[in-house]
Structure formats: structure tokens, C-alpha cells
Design a protein around this motif. Structure first.
Motif, PDB file in Angstrom:
ATOM      1  N   ILE A 160       0.845  -1.200   0.000  1.00 56.53           N
ATOM      2  CA  ILE A 160       0.000   0.000   0.000  1.00 56.53           C
ATOM      3  C   ILE A 160       0.884   1.255   0.000  1.00 56.53           C
ATOM      4  N   GLY A 161       1.960   1.216   0.789  1.00 52.30           N
ATOM      5  CA  GLY A 161       2.886   2.348   0.805  1.00 52.30           C
ATOM      6  C   GLY A 161       3.499   2.606  -0.558  1.00 52.30           C
ATOM      7  N   ASP A 162       3.823   1.545  -1.287  1.00 54.38           N
ATOM      8  CA  ASP A 162       4.345   1.724  -2.648  1.00 54.38           C
ATOM      9  C   ASP A 162       3.309   2.405  -3.543  1.00 54.38           C
ATOM     10  N   SER A 163       2.038   2.068  -3.355  1.00 55.82           N
ATOM     11  CA  SER A 163       0.977   2.699  -4.149  1.00 55.82           C
ATOM     12  C   SER A 163       0.863   4.179  -3.822  1.00 55.82           C
ATOM     13  N   VAL A 164       0.973   4.516  -2.544  1.00 50.42           N
ATOM     14  CA  VAL A 164       0.912   5.928  -2.145  1.00 50.42           C
ATOM     15  C   VAL A 164       2.106   6.692  -2.714  1.00 50.42           C
ATOM     16  N   GLU A 165       3.270   6.047  -2.693  1.00 45.18           N
ATOM     17  CA  GLU A 165       4.459   6.679  -3.282  1.00 45.18           C
ATOM     18  C   GLU A 165       4.256   6.902  -4.779  1.00 45.18           C
ATOM     19  N   ARG A 166       3.586   5.975  -5.442  1.00 42.33           N
ATOM     20  CA  ARG A 166       3.263   6.138  -6.863  1.00 42.33           C
ATOM     21  C   ARG A 166       2.354   7.351  -7.074  1.00 42.33           C
ATOM     22  N   MET A 167       1.386   7.556  -6.191  1.00 44.85           N
ATOM     23  CA  MET A 167       0.506   8.725  -6.291  1.00 44.85           C
ATOM     24  C   MET A 167       1.325  10.019  -6.227  1.00 44.85           C
ATOM     25  N   LEU A 168       2.259  10.060  -5.273  1.00 44.27           N
ATOM     26  CA  LEU A 168       3.084  11.261  -5.120  1.00 44.27           C
ATOM     27  C   LEU A 168       3.984  11.462  -6.340  1.00 44.27           C
ATOM     28  N   ALA A 169       4.530  10.365  -6.872  1.00 46.82           N
ATOM     29  CA  ALA A 169       5.397  10.466  -8.053  1.00 46.82           C
ATOM     30  C   ALA A 169       4.617  10.989  -9.256  1.00 46.82           C
ATOM     31  N   GLN A 170       3.395  10.522  -9.447  1.00 44.46           N
ATOM     32  CA  GLN A 170       2.581  10.981 -10.568  1.00 44.46           C
ATOM     33  C   GLN A 170       2.206  12.459 -10.412  1.00 44.46           C
ATOM     34  N   THR A 171       1.932  12.867  -9.180  1.00 47.56           N
ATOM     35  CA  THR A 171       1.609  14.278  -8.948  1.00 47.56           C
ATOM     36  C   THR A 171       2.815  15.157  -9.241  1.00 47.56           C
ATOM     37  N   ARG A 172       3.992  14.712  -8.815  1.00 45.28           N
ATOM     38  CA  ARG A 172       5.198  15.501  -9.099  1.00 45.28           C
ATOM     39  C   ARG A 172       5.487  15.530 -10.598  1.00 45.28           C
ATOM     40  N   ALA A 173       5.239  14.420 -11.288  1.00 41.58           N
ATOM     41  CA  ALA A 173       5.451  14.404 -12.739  1.00 41.58           C
ATOM     42  C   ALA A 173       4.547  15.426 -13.426  1.00 41.58           C
ATOM     43  N   ALA A 174       3.283  15.511 -13.000  1.00 44.93           N
ATOM     44  CA  ALA A 174       2.365  16.498 -13.579  1.00 44.93           C
ATOM     45  C   ALA A 174       2.835  17.911 -13.268  1.00 44.93           C
ATOM     46  N   PHE A 175       3.334  18.128 -12.053  1.00 44.32           N
ATOM     47  CA  PHE A 175       3.829  19.441 -11.641  1.00 44.32           C
ATOM     48  C   PHE A 175       5.027  19.863 -12.487  1.00 44.32           C
ATOM     49  N   ARG A 176       5.950  18.948 -12.697  1.00 48.57           N
ATOM     50  CA  ARG A 176       7.171  19.282 -13.432  1.00 48.57           C
ATOM     51  C   ARG A 176       6.911  19.476 -14.924  1.00 48.57           C
ATOM     52  N   LYS A 177       6.067  18.609 -15.496  1.00 50.38           N
ATOM     53  CA  LYS A 177       5.847  18.618 -16.944  1.00 50.38           C
ATOM     54  C   LYS A 177       4.733  19.571 -17.376  1.00 50.38           C
ATOM     55  N   HIS A 178       4.007  20.143 -16.388  1.00 48.58           N
ATOM     56  CA  HIS A 178       2.850  21.000 -16.703  1.00 48.58           C
ATOM     57  C   HIS A 178       1.865  20.236 -17.595  1.00 48.58           C
ATOM     58  N   ASP A 179       1.621  18.977 -17.206  1.00 49.82           N
ATOM     59  CA  ASP A 179       0.802  18.065 -17.999  1.00 49.82           C
ATOM     60  C   ASP A 179      -0.166  17.348 -17.064  1.00 49.82           C
ATOM     61  N   PRO A 180      -1.488  17.432 -17.298  1.00 51.15           N
ATOM     62  CA  PRO A 180      -2.450  16.813 -16.377  1.00 51.15           C
ATOM     63  C   PRO A 180      -2.556  15.296 -16.525  1.00 51.15           C
ATOM     64  N   ALA A 181      -1.973  14.707 -17.569  1.00 49.19           N
ATOM     65  CA  ALA A 181      -2.159  13.275 -17.826  1.00 49.19           C
ATOM     66  C   ALA A 181      -1.770  12.386 -16.642  1.00 49.19           C
ATOM     67  N   PRO A 182      -0.619  12.611 -15.967  1.00 47.04           N
ATOM     68  CA  PRO A 182      -0.272  11.727 -14.851  1.00 47.04           C
ATOM     69  C   PRO A 182      -1.270  11.762 -13.695  1.00 47.04           C
ATOM     70  N   LEU A 183      -2.074  12.845 -13.592  1.00 45.40           N
ATOM     71  CA  LEU A 183      -3.018  12.957 -12.481  1.00 45.40           C
ATOM     72  C   LEU A 183      -4.188  11.991 -12.619  1.00 45.40           C
ATOM     73  N   ALA A 184      -4.436  11.487 -13.828  1.00 42.45           N
ATOM     74  CA  ALA A 184      -5.576  10.595 -14.035  1.00 42.45           C
ATOM     75  C   ALA A 184      -5.445   9.325 -13.220  1.00 42.45           C
ATOM     76  N   GLU A 185      -4.204   8.903 -12.962  1.00 41.99           N
ATOM     77  CA  GLU A 185      -3.964   7.668 -12.222  1.00 41.99           C
ATOM     78  C   GLU A 185      -4.121   7.852 -10.719  1.00 41.99           C
ATOM     79  N   VAL A 186      -4.009   9.105 -10.251  1.00 44.25           N
ATOM     80  CA  VAL A 186      -3.989   9.360  -8.815  1.00 44.25           C
ATOM     81  C   VAL A 186      -5.298   8.958  -8.150  1.00 44.25           C
ATOM     82  N   ARG A 187      -6.439   9.355  -8.728  1.00 44.31           N
ATOM     83  CA  ARG A 187      -7.733   9.052  -8.120  1.00 44.31           C
ATOM     84  C   ARG A 187      -7.974   7.535  -8.077  1.00 44.31           C
ATOM     85  N   ALA A 188      -7.614   6.822  -9.151  1.00 43.66           N
ATOM     86  CA  ALA A 188      -7.816   5.367  -9.176  1.00 43.66           C
ATOM     87  C   ALA A 188      -6.992   4.691  -8.088  1.00 43.66           C
TER      88      ALA A 188
END
Length: 542
Positions: free
Chosen positions: A339-367
Motif C-alpha cells: 500500500i505504501g508503494d501505491s501511495v508513493e506512486r501517487m506522489l510520483a505521478q503528482t510531481r510528474a504532472a507538476f514538473r511537466k505541466h501536464d495533467p495526464a499523470p493525475l488521471a492515475e492518482v484518483r484510481a
């Protein structure tokens, strides 16, 4: 008997060299580990900076293998793009060659001084000085090991058997290359292999060939060590091995010419083996850099993506072992780590969206957040069904597991309801942070990811020293958050347009990252409390 003693002396000298390397690496990680991770994680926005970050990190860690594995782990967490990671490893290869130049310098006389100074620094007790002291002791031992290597190989150099063996090896370059690669793989260090080769008296062209083999073997070690990483990380390590293999294929027929050119240089940087090591990696970086994208595509063909379907069902919660609390608690721990790995994945996807100015990685966060909610509830239900046969210590373990999984669920909520919408707002409104503001937030994102990963390790190992370092990181995060807020207000007073437009967003992101760190650090509380290292209140006594 003389042969056995000679072999033991040689093996002991190599072992001391590897031990010194390990001390330098451990000391630098202890003193500056977080800063090195920041260099790698945040220093890859351009190809040149990626190359420099790999070089600097390897000079600190004294191991391109360690840098390669660290870079691969960042790729796995989507903190570094694959193409940039390959350039980082080109820099790491040059860094280990420069380390060989430094270590091979004739400064053996200062070894006792370095060991004495390192011992004194270790006695001071602070994290940074202790780490630097350990690193200085490691450098001193490496210098001593070079003297021992020279003494241990003296009988070999005078041996008639060696005089008969070397011409045979010189006439079979592929065998010599494979032999040197095996030595480097056995030592898990191309640096140790090159220094060993440099201590022998070999024909110049054979020296170059064996240095090529040492480079090849040095790239094999991280591929084997990273076998459990995901496909993206393993591709980076395989790419580094592919690059060195291509370099060896090109350079092997030219070994004689290269040896003559290096021997004819007016300013030698060290023994021929060290010079060849540096020249090979510099030439390889210059040759491969323009074709980096082609190398990444080649590796993708060599290692295709596996079809993988994620499952939300519990993997480790076995109802049949509930009457055996030790087994049930072990399964619950493994489930919570996942579960912790999944939460870390959420944070990584959010940071990727922040850095790339791209909303696509955020789609995975809610799931992922929905899965985290369901799975943490499953863990709570599972632990509530433990039989009454559990001991008091096992009940306390169950409570610690519940506390951690609840904190993970809170972190997921903060990411899903706080960070992710804030990043989506930034992207949707086309807002841009000031350059300084962006770097401050990105560094805090990176530190938060590292702290979450450290929390996972503390939860798994219950290591007291690591738990203490995690608590110390909380103070670091708090100071960084306060400093960033103060700098942001200064930029507002200076009238910077970007700071004015993103003012509330900047402060909201700081607040949420600080909250995530507070939840992550909480895993250290029960460990330190058991050791009597926590106080009840931060209030100063009257």
C-alpha cells in the motif's frame, strides 16, 4: 606455500581496497546522502546538468555501481526520464575514471594522516562530521591498499610463469577482455579492477584491452544487482551495459593504437591503466551522447514491456493463518508495504504532472486512491480478527501496523484532495511559478518522496538509527517550508508577477507537503519511544 601466501596477500589487498571504497561510500551517504539524491533527482533538467550530476554523485559515492542503482530507482519512481538517466550514467562512468586518477596519485604518505583525521571526526558524533570521518578513513585505507597491491604483485611481476602467461594472453585479446570483466564483476567495481590491472607490469596494448574488460564487467554488476527493479529501471541499467559493450567492440581493434597514443602524451594523468580508463569513458560519453535516444529505443527492443494487470485484491492477507499471529502480522506488514508503494506512486505521478505541466499523470492518482482506501480497510478488518492467543508484544505490533496504514491513507487523501487538485489548477489556469519558487517546491517534492521511501524502510526494518534520521528530516522539512514561504513573501514585495499569480497556490503546496511528511515521519515514533528517545512535549521547561 609461497604461492598460497602470495595469493592471500593479493586477495587481502583487494579486500582492503573494496572495504575502503565501501567506507567512503557509506560515509558520504551518511553525511550528504540526501544532498546527493537531490543532485540526481533535481539536477537532470538538461543533458549537461544530468551528466554533471552523475559525475559529482559518483565522485562522492566512489562507485558508479551505486550511482547506477540510485538512478535506476529514481527512474522506477518516475523522478528522472529514461533518456536523462542514460546521460547521468555517462557522467557516472567518467566520475569513476576520475576517482581512479585521484586515488592513483602518489600520496600514500598522507594515508595515516587521513585515517587519524577521520577517526577524530567520527568521535565528534554529529551526522555530517561522522560521515566525513568515515569517508576519510576509507580514502586512507584505499591508499594503503595500493601500496599492499604493489607489494603483493611484485612476485607475480618477477615470476617466470607470469612471463610465459602474458604473451599467451596478449595474443588472445577477447580472452583477456573477458578475464578482466570477470575480475570487475567479482569485485562489483571497475575502479578496483583498473587499479589492480595498473599494479601489474603488462604490455601496453594488453593493459588497454584489460581496462576495456574492467569497464564491461563494471557495467554488469548493477544489471545483476537491479534484477528486482521494474522494467523501466532495468532498461536504464541494461542501456549502460549496452553502451559499454558497443564501446568495447569499437575500441578493441584499436587497443594498440590507443596504447601508443596514451604513452606518447606529454602529460600523463597516472599509470597507463588509469589513463586508458579515463580516455575510454570520455570518448564513450562524447560518442554516445548524440545517439542517446537511439540507444534507449534499442534497449526497449531488447527488453520489451511485460503485460501486467494490477490487482486490487489483497495479496498477503491469508485468513487461514489468523490463528498464528506471527504469520498473520508478517502478511499484514507485507500488504501495508505494498500500500505504501501505491501511495508513493501517487506522489510520483503528482510531481510528474507538476514538473511537466501536464495533467495526464493525475488521471492515475484518483484510481490509486480508491484502491488505497479499500486495501487499508481490508488490513484493519484483517487485524481485528486476530485470535486471542496473540501476546502483548504481538498486539503492540498490530497497533503499529494499524497506525502506519492509517497514516498512509491520510497521505493518500492529502495527495488526492490537496496536492493533485492544486497541481491541476496550476495546469488548467496556465500558471507559472517563478524560477526560484519552482525549484523550491520541486526540491520539497523530492524530499517528501525520499522521506516516504525512508518511512517504508523504517516500517520494514524498525532500524533505530534510520528512524532517528527520519525524525531529523522532519526538522529539515519544517525549515525548508518556512524558508520557502519567507522567500515567497520577499518575491511578492519585490513585485514579481509569477509570485503574485501563484501566491496562494505556492503556500498551499508547501502546507500539504509538510503535512505528508508529518504523517510519514510518524512511523518512527513507536520505535524511538521504545528506546526512550522521545520527549512528551516540545515545550521548553519552565
Amino acid at each position: 606455500m609461497a604461492s598460497i601466501l602470495g595469493f592471500l596477500q593479493l586477495a587481502g589487498a583487494v579486500a582492503l581496497l573494496l572495504f575502503g571504497l565501501g567506507l567512503v561510500r557509506d560515509g558520504m551517504v551518511e553525511a550528504f546522502g540526501l544532498r546527493m539524491k537531490l543532485i540526481l533527482g533535481a539536477g537532470t533538467r538538461t543533458g549537461l546538468r544530468a551528466f554533471a550530476s552523475g559525475l559529482v554523485a559518483t565522485l562522492g559515492l566512489q562507485s558508479s555501481t551505486a550511482t547506477a542503482l540510485l538512478t535506476a530507482s529514481f527512474v522506477q519512481r518516475e523522478m528522472i526520464a529514461t533518456r536523462r538517466a542514460q546521460i547521468v550514467l555517462l557522467g557516472a562512468n567518467v566520475g569513476t575514471a576520475m576517482t581512479a586518477v585521484i586515488v592513483s596519485t602518489d600520496i600514500t604518505a598522507v594515508a595515516p594522516v587521513l585515517v587519524l583525521l577521520g577517526y577524530g571526526l567520527r568521535r565528534r558524533g554529529t551526522t555530517v562530521t561522522s560521515g566525513v570521518g568515515t569517508a576519510l578513513i576509507g580514502v586512507g585505507l584505499m591508499l594503503v591498499s595500493l601500496t599492499l597491491l604493489d607489494q603483493a604483485t611484485a612476485p607475480l611481476r618477477a615470476s617466470p610463469q607470469m612471463a610465459a602467461f602474458l604473451p599467451m594472453l596478449d595474443q588472445a585479446w577477447p580472452v583477456a577482455l573477458a578475464f578482466a570483466a570477470g575480475i570487475a564483476l567479482l569485485c562489483s567495481s571497475s575502479l578496483a579492477a583498473v587499479l589492480l590491472i595498473g599494479s601489474l607490469v603488462l604490455p601496453p596494448d594488453l593493459t588497454v584491452v584489460m581496462v576495456l574488460g574492467a569497464n564491461l564487467g563494471g557495467a554488469m554488476a548493477p544489471v545483476l544487482a537491479g534484477a528486482t527493479l521494474d522494467i523501466a529501471a532495468r532498461r536504464v541499467l541494461l542501456g549502460n551495459l549496452t553502451v559499454r559493450a558497443i564501446g568495447c567492440l569499437i575500441a578493441l581493434p584499436l587497443a594498440g593504437l590507443a596504447a601508443g597514443a596514451l604513452n606518447g602524451m606529454p602529460l600523463a594523468v597516472g599509470p597507463l591503466a588509469v589513463s586508458a580508463h579515463l580516455a575510454f569513458n570520455l570518448a564513450l560519453a562524447a560518442l554516445i551522447w548524440p545517439f542517446n535516444g537511439l540507444v534507449c529505443r534499442l534497449v526497449a527492443v531488447l527488453m520489451p514491456q511485460d503485460a501486467h494487470a494490477a490487482s486490487t485484491a489483497p495479496r498477503w492477507l491469508d485468513a487461514q493463518v489468523l490463528d498464528a499471529p506471527p504469520l498473520a502480522l508478517t502478511g499484514a506488514r507485507r500488504e501495508v508495504l505494498d500500500i505504501g508503494d501505491s501511495v508513493e506512486r501517487m506522489l510520483a505521478q503528482t510531481r510528474a504532472a507538476f514538473r511537466k505541466h501536464d495533467p495526464a499523470p493525475l488521471a492515475e492518482v484518483r484510481a490509486i486512491e480508491d484502491q488505497v482506501d479499500r486495501r487499508q480497510q481490508q488490513v484493519k478488518n484483517y487485524l481485528s480478527r486476530l485470535t486471542g492467543d496473540a501476546t502483548e508484544a504481538e498486539r503492540r505490533q498490530a497497533i503499529d501496523i494499524l497506525d502506519y496504514v492509517i497514516n498512509l491513507e491520510h497521505i493518500g487523501d492529502i495527495i488526492d484532495r490537496g496536492l493533485s487538485p492544486e497541481v491541476a489548477k496550476k495546469i488548467g489556469l496556465g500558471l507559472r511559478f517563478s524560477g526560484e519558487g519552482f525549484r523550491e517546491l520541486d526540491a520539497l517534492f523530492l524530499l517528501t518522496q525520499e522521506n516516504l521511501r525512508m518511512a517504508q524502510t523504517v516500517f520494514m526494518t524498525r532500524d533505530r538509527d534510520m528512524a532517528r534520521r527520519l525524525m531529523e528530516q522532519k526538522v529539515t522539512i519544517r525549515n525548508l517550508e518556512r524558508q520557502s514561504a519567507q522567500r515567497h513573501l520577499i518575491r511578492l514585495r519585490e513585485g514579481q508577477t509569477e509570485s503574485r499569480e501563484t501566491s496562494s497556490l505556492h503556500l498551499d503546496l508547501l502546507r500539504d507537503l509538510k503535512r505528508i511528511n508529518a504523517h510519514a515521519v510518524s512511523v518512527a515514533h513507536p520505535i524511538l519511544q521504545d528506546e526512550g528517545l522521545l520527549i512528551e512535549s516540545r515545550l521548553r521547561g519552565s
